[in-house]
Design an enzyme around this catalytic site. Structure first.
Site, mmCIF file in Angstrom:
data_model
loop_
_atom_site.group_PDB
_atom_site.id
_atom_site.type_symbol
_atom_site.label_atom_id
_atom_site.label_comp_id
_atom_site.label_asym_id
_atom_site.label_seq_id
_atom_site.Cartn_x
_atom_site.Cartn_y
_atom_site.Cartn_z
ATOM 1 N N GLU A 148 0.830 -1.201 0.000
ATOM 2 C CA GLU A 148 0.000 0.000 0.000
ATOM 3 C C GLU A 148 0.869 1.257 0.000
ATOM 4 O OE1 GLU A 148 -3.756 1.845 2.561
ATOM 5 O OE2 GLU A 148 -2.271 0.594 3.569
ATOM 6 N N LYS A 150 -9.779 2.221 -2.364
ATOM 7 C CA LYS A 150 -9.952 1.619 -1.038
ATOM 8 C C LYS A 150 -11.364 1.828 -0.508
ATOM 9 C CE LYS A 150 -7.403 1.718 3.392
ATOM 10 N NZ LYS A 150 -6.176 2.278 4.002
ATOM 11 N N CYS A 172 -5.820 -2.823 2.400
ATOM 12 C CA CYS A 172 -5.516 -2.659 3.818
ATOM 13 C C CYS A 172 -6.690 -2.897 4.753
ATOM 14 C CB CYS A 172 -4.906 -1.272 4.054
ATOM 15 S SG CYS A 172 -4.039 -1.147 5.644
#
Length: 412
Positions: free
Chosen positions: A141, A216, A253
Site C-alpha cells: 500500500e 480503497k 488494507c
C-alpha cells in the site's frame, strides 16, 4: 550475576527493537530453529495447514534471482500450491509475487529524492520477480512514499499522482519487459474530479496497458490511523479484473477487517485477492495471519497479504486521540507478507524486518475444487442476509432479539 534466563530475556527485548522476534526473522524461523524436526513438522501442520494433504513444497528459483536477493539483502522465498488432478480441465498454474519493503531515505529528505530512492530500491526486487517468471506482482500500500497518512499534515499530499503518473510509467516498462501484470497501490490525484485524492490500486496489464483501478473501500479511524484526513471511502465498489493469468481483485488494507468486503470480491468471481497493507505490530499483528486465511477459506480463492517493513519517523510529533503522549512514528511495520489458499493452507511469512519478495505457484483449479467440496455458495442464505441488511439500513430498524419473558419479572 545474571542467570541465563535474564540474559536471554534481555537479548530478546533488545533484538525485537530491530523488528525481529528474539533475533529471528519470523515465527516460522524461530520455531524451525528451536524445535526438534518431528515436533516442528507437527506444529507446522497445525499452523500452516496442508495443501492437498501434504506440506507446501518450496520452489527452486533461478540463480540470477538468488544473486539479486543476496546482493541487495532482501528476503526471497518461494512455495507451490497444488490442486487435485482433474479429468476435464488442465491445471491452471499461475506464478504470483508479493513485495514488501521499507522506505529508503529519512522522511526529512526532499520528496523527489525519497520517491526516486524507493524506485531504485525496488528495481532489483522487481527484476528478481521477472527473472523468476512471476506472472502477477503486487506491491504494498502506498509504496511510492512514507505512510504519512496519520500525521494529518497536508504537505504529504504532494506524493499524489494521476493513475497514469510517474509510478505507473515506471512499472509499465517492467510489465512489458517481463510479461507481468503489476498491481500498484498509490495515492491517487483525480484530476477530472477537482483533484480529489484516493487510496488507489492501479492494475497494469502484462502488455504495459492500464487495465483499471480500484479505490480503497474502508478507511480506518483507529489509533493513529485516521486516514480520512487525506481520502475518503472509494467509489469503485468491488471490481474483479480479468487478466491473462486469472481473475484478480484488490482488498486494500483496512478492508480486510470487513468480511462482507471479502465476500463481495468472491461473488464477483475473484480467484486471487491481494491485500496490500500498512499495519503495525501493536495494533494488528495477532489478526494478520487469521483474517486473510479465513477469507480464503470462506470465499474459495487465494489471498496475497502484503505489509511494509520498518519504523518510519516523521519530523513533527503527532497525537492519535487515544490518550497516549505525542510521538513521531506509528510503530514497527512488521512485514510478514504471506499467501493463503482456499483449502486453509498458507505459506510461511516473509521476514518481520527485512525487504522481501515472496513467490508462489498456485493452481487456480483449487478454487472450484473447494467450492465443490464445501458448497459454501450453495449453502449460504444470501436472501436472508439481504433481507436483514435491507431492514438494518432503515431508520426504524429493530434487532431480532427475543427476550426471556421472566428476565425482567420481579421475584416473588
Amino acid at each position: 550475576m545474571e542467570n541465563t534466563e535474564d540474559i536471554e530475556r534481555k537479548k530478546g527485548t533488545s533484538a525485537s527493537k530491530d523488528g525481529s522476534i528474539c533475533g529471528y526473522d519470523s515465527l516460522h524461523q524461530l520455531l524451525s530453529t528451536n524445535l526438534k524436526p518431528h515436533l516442528f513438522k507437527e506444529v507446522n501442520r497445525l499452523l500452516l495447514g496442508l495443501n492437498c494433504g501434504k506440506a507446501l513444497e518450496t520452489i527452486d528459483l533461478p540463480e540470477s534471482a538468488k544473486a539479486l536477493s543476496s546482493q541487495h539483502d532482501f528476503d526471497l522465498q518461494a512455495f507451490c500450491f497444488g490442486a487435485d488432478k482433474e479429468v476435464l480441465r488442465d491445471p491452471r498454474v499461475v506464478r504470483v509475487g508479493l513485495i514488501q519493503n521499507s522506505i529508503t531515505l529519512p522522511t526529512t529528505a526532499s520528496f523527489p529524492e525519497q520517491k526516486r530512492a524507493i524506485f531504485q530500491k525496488l528495481k532489483p526486487i522487481i527484476d528478481a520477480a521477472g527473472a523468476s517468471g512471476v506472472n502477477i506482482l503486487c506491491l504494498q500500500e502506498a509504496w511510492t512514499m512514507p505512510f504519512a497518512f496519520c500525521t494529518r499534515e497536508k504537505r504529504w499530499c504532494e506524493f499524489a499522482e494521476p493513475v497514469d503518473g510517474e509510478s505507473t510509467q515506471f512499472l509499465q516498462k517492467y510489465a512489458q519487459k517481463y510479461n507481468m501484470v503489476i498491481i500498484s497501490p498509490i495515492l491517487e490525484r483525480d484530476i477530472n474530479h477537482g483533484e480529489t485524492l484516493w487510496n488507489t490500486a492501479v492494475i497494469i496489464g502484462n502488455h504495459g496497458n492500464i487495465i483499471g483501478k480500484h479505490r480503497k473501500n474502508h478507511i480506518p479511524r483507529v489509533g493513529d490511523f485516521n486516514e480520512s484526513t487525506y481520502y475518503m471511502e472509494g467509489n469503485t465498489w468491488h471490481p474483479v479484473f480479468e487478466t491473462g493469468f486469472g481473475k484478480i481483485a484488490v482488498n486494500i488494507c483496512y478492508g480486510r477487517h470487513h468480511p462482507l468486503n471479502w465476500l463481495a470480491f468472491g461473488l464477483n468471481g475473484a480467484e486471487i485477492v491481494f491485500n496490500p497493507s500498512a499495519t503495525v505490530g501493536e495494533l494488528s499483528e495477532p489478526m494478520w495471519p487469521i483474517e486473510a486465511r479465513n477469507a480464503a477459506i470462506a470465499n474459495s480463492y487465494f489471498v496475497g497479504s502484503i505489509n511494509r517493513v520498518g519504523t518510519e519517523i516523521f519530523p513533527n510529533p503527532f497525537t492519535s486521540g487515544d490518550g497516549k503522549p505525542q510521538h513521531a512514528d506509528f510503530g514497527h511495520f512488521y512485514g510478514s507478507s504471506h499467501f493463503s489458499a482456499p483449502d486453509a493452507s498458507c505459506t510461511p511469512s516473509l521476514s518481520r524486518h527485512k525487504d522481501g519478495l515472496l513467490i508462489s505457484d498456485m493452481d487456480l483449479n483449487l478454487c472450484r475444487q473447494l467450492k465443490d467440496k464445501w458448497g459454501f455458495r450453495m449453502t449460504a442464505r444470501y436472501e436472508v442476509y439481504a433481507d436483514l441488511l435491507s431492514h438494518y439500513l432503515e431508520p426504524d430498524f429493530e434487532p431480532q432479539v427475543i427476550s426471556d419473558p421472566l428476565l425482567h419479572k420481579k421475584s416473588l
